[in-house]
Design an enzyme around this catalytic site. Sequence first.
Site, PDB file in Angstrom:
ATOM      1  N   ASP A  38     -48.139 -14.833  -1.532  1.00 54.80           N
ATOM      2  CA  ASP A  38     -48.336 -15.730  -0.268  1.00 54.80           C
ATOM      3  C   ASP A  38     -47.592 -15.219   1.495  1.00 54.80           C
ATOM      4  O   ASP A  38     -46.137 -15.194   0.335  1.00 54.80           O
ATOM      5  CB  ASP A  38     -47.983 -17.023  -0.264  1.00 54.80           C
ATOM      6  CG  ASP A  38     -48.684 -18.389   0.487  1.00 54.80           C
ATOM      7  OD1 ASP A  38     -48.283 -18.452   1.630  1.00 54.80           O
ATOM      8  OD2 ASP A  38     -49.361 -19.408   0.259  1.00 54.80           O
ATOM      9  N   SER A  72     -49.215  -9.309   2.569  1.00 60.51           N
ATOM     10  CA  SER A  72     -49.938  -9.658   3.061  1.00 60.51           C
ATOM     11  C   SER A  72     -51.878  -8.941   3.266  1.00 60.51           C
ATOM     12  O   SER A  72     -51.909  -7.868   2.298  1.00 60.51           O
ATOM     13  CB  SER A  72     -50.038  -9.736   4.495  1.00 60.51           C
ATOM     14  OG  SER A  72     -51.320  -9.672   5.801  1.00 60.51           O
ATOM     15  N   VAL A  73     -52.744 -10.379   2.139  1.00 59.86           N
ATOM     16  CA  VAL A  73     -53.424  -9.363   1.983  1.00 59.86           C
ATOM     17  C   VAL A  73     -55.066  -8.273   3.065  1.00 59.86           C
ATOM     18  O   VAL A  73     -55.138  -8.303   2.338  1.00 59.86           O
ATOM     19  CB  VAL A  73     -54.682 -10.894   1.599  1.00 59.86           C
ATOM     20  CG1 VAL A  73     -54.190 -10.972   0.465  1.00 59.86           C
ATOM     21  CG2 VAL A  73     -55.427 -11.563   2.848  1.00 59.86           C
ATOM     22  N   ASN A  99     -57.809 -16.561  -2.990  1.00 55.80           N
ATOM     23  CA  ASN A  99     -57.827 -17.698  -2.209  1.00 55.80           C
ATOM     24  C   ASN A  99     -57.315 -17.787  -0.438  1.00 55.80           C
ATOM     25  O   ASN A  99     -57.247 -18.811  -0.119  1.00 55.80           O
ATOM     26  CB  ASN A  99     -56.770 -18.808  -3.713  1.00 55.80           C
ATOM     27  CG  ASN A  99     -56.642 -20.223  -2.774  1.00 55.80           C
ATOM     28  OD1 ASN A  99     -57.732 -20.616  -2.693  1.00 55.80           O
ATOM     29  ND2 ASN A  99     -56.041 -20.623  -2.073  1.00 55.80           N
ATOM     30  N   SER A 151     -66.729 -21.340   0.591  1.00 58.38           N
ATOM     31  CA  SER A 151     -66.774 -22.227   1.700  1.00 58.38           C
ATOM     32  C   SER A 151     -68.607 -22.707   2.094  1.00 58.38           C
ATOM     33  O   SER A 151     -69.371 -22.442   2.155  1.00 58.38           O
ATOM     34  CB  SER A 151     -66.188 -22.010   2.809  1.00 58.38           C
ATOM     35  OG  SER A 151     -66.322 -23.443   4.253  1.00 58.38           O
ATOM     36  N   TYR A 164     -65.010 -18.213  10.676  1.00 54.63           N
ATOM     37  CA  TYR A 164     -64.650 -19.100   9.079  1.00 54.63           C
ATOM     38  C   TYR A 164     -65.778 -18.669   8.519  1.00 54.63           C
ATOM     39  O   TYR A 164     -66.156 -18.361   7.178  1.00 54.63           O
ATOM     40  CB  TYR A 164     -64.019 -20.546   9.590  1.00 54.63           C
ATOM     41  CG  TYR A 164     -63.883 -20.852   8.289  1.00 54.63           C
ATOM     42  CD1 TYR A 164     -62.402 -20.031   6.859  1.00 54.63           C
ATOM     43  CD2 TYR A 164     -64.394 -21.599   8.033  1.00 54.63           C
ATOM     44  CE1 TYR A 164     -62.613 -21.139   5.868  1.00 54.63           C
ATOM     45  CE2 TYR A 164     -64.073 -22.454   6.720  1.00 54.63           C
ATOM     46  CZ  TYR A 164     -62.873 -21.683   5.725  1.00 54.63           C
ATOM     47  OH  TYR A 164     -62.777 -21.939   4.199  1.00 54.63           O
ATOM     48  N   GLY A 165     -67.170 -18.768   8.998  1.00 54.16           N
ATOM     49  CA  GLY A 165     -68.670 -19.081   8.100  1.00 54.16           C
ATOM     50  C   GLY A 165     -69.026 -17.531   7.678  1.00 54.16           C
ATOM     51  O   GLY A 165     -70.210 -17.656   6.778  1.00 54.16           O
ATOM     52  N   LYS A 168     -66.401 -16.163   4.887  1.00 54.14           N
ATOM     53  CA  LYS A 168     -67.476 -16.962   3.783  1.00 54.14           C
ATOM     54  C   LYS A 168     -68.428 -16.605   3.077  1.00 54.14           C
ATOM     55  O   LYS A 168     -68.706 -16.018   1.931  1.00 54.14           O
ATOM     56  CB  LYS A 168     -66.620 -17.873   3.974  1.00 54.14           C
ATOM     57  CG  LYS A 168     -65.483 -19.176   4.022  1.00 54.14           C
ATOM     58  CD  LYS A 168     -64.707 -18.012   3.140  1.00 54.14           C
ATOM     59  CE  LYS A 168     -63.117 -19.142   2.957  1.00 54.14           C
ATOM     60  NZ  LYS A 168     -62.247 -18.723   2.349  1.00 54.14           N
ATOM     61  N   ALA A 196     -61.163 -29.382  -0.209  1.00 58.38           N
ATOM     62  CA  ALA A 196     -59.863 -29.962  -0.505  1.00 58.38           C
ATOM     63  C   ALA A 196     -59.123 -30.401   0.101  1.00 58.38           C
ATOM     64  O   ALA A 196     -59.000 -30.076   1.220  1.00 58.38           O
ATOM     65  CB  ALA A 196     -59.693 -29.066  -1.981  1.00 58.38           C
ATOM     66  N   ARG A 199     -52.981 -27.910   3.264  1.00 56.54           N
ATOM     67  CA  ARG A 199     -52.748 -28.500   4.633  1.00 56.54           C
ATOM     68  C   ARG A 199     -53.795 -27.437   5.627  1.00 56.54           C
ATOM     69  O   ARG A 199     -53.689 -27.731   6.608  1.00 56.54           O
ATOM     70  CB  ARG A 199     -51.634 -27.179   4.512  1.00 56.54           C
ATOM     71  CG  ARG A 199     -51.536 -26.328   4.296  1.00 56.54           C
ATOM     72  CD  ARG A 199     -50.360 -25.170   4.545  1.00 56.54           C
ATOM     73  NE  ARG A 199     -50.473 -23.956   4.498  1.00 56.54           N
ATOM     74  CZ  ARG A 199     -50.131 -22.890   4.184  1.00 56.54           C
ATOM     75  NH1 ARG A 199     -48.671 -23.234   5.178  1.00 56.54           N
ATOM     76  NH2 ARG A 199     -50.220 -21.884   4.360  1.00 56.54           N
TER      77      ARG A 199
END
Length: 299
Positions: A38, A72-73, A99, A151, A164-165, A168, A196, A199
């Site tokens: 993380d 960092s990924v 994730n 997602s 984001y879409g 994903k 879920a 945060r």
Amino acid sequence: MSIRFDDKVAIVTGAGGGLGRAYALELAKRGAKVVVNDLGGSRDGTGHSDAALKVVQEIQAAGGTAMSNGGSVTEYEQMVEMVEKAKEAWGGVHIVINNAGVLRDKSFAKMEPADFKFVVDVHLIGSANVSKAVWETMRGQNYGRLLMTASSTGLYGNFGQANYGAAKLGLAGLTKTLAIEGAKNNIKVNTIAPTAGTRMTEDLFPAEAFAAFAPEKVAPAALYLVSEDAPTNMIIGAGAGVFQAAYVTLTQGKLLTGDDLSPEGIAAHWAEIIDRTGELTPQSGSEQSISILTKLQSR
């Protein structure tokens, strides 16, 4: 049947809180050695913290084995280094749960290109970086389990989340190709689409719903999808203890010839083109071509 991960090494990205933390804790509880990755930033990707180290301490306090990683990924070399450290310590890497993620929500009209790129870089390119960093190790040991995080926004869309879409749904596509390429080396690749209370979503849920959608209620699906007897090339939705399967399907379609082979013909036969009776669930892109050839041969 008890699902265990003894003698397995797992990497979970974005594991400093929320879903990633729940996955890491449960994997360790079931015997896995876990790399808790993380960067520790806020949900928009800025800042740093020691979130990963805190999860490692939780795992160790419960008698498990873990190490933290703050890479960092988005930086491929950092992911290569993370994999090498895991191999040096524990001999291999058998499981990866991609994730890590960020949100920079705005309507497309107001979204800056930099915000679009950054979200795609973290979710899609980041997952590809981690997967690539571990791919040859998994091929060499003839065993691997990879889980991508998609997602409902990627599968079905959501206002204000174009970046984001796009990322994903890209991950669902990445899964499908890696599942095909990894099959001969016993590498199984799946996608989870979780809902879920974390945060990332805390201001989107009412208080009661936030509790109902606890990350721990998603974790069973994630762990099954990286287990020894996992399926491959699946998209599984999970939230509040409800688990669903999503599919990319293809209708039987309609062959058009002559004057019908035109925009007007498409309009005239639209109902037949979109008719879902007997629809297919292709397992590779080539099956679309095969279905077209089959229709041509049956004229």
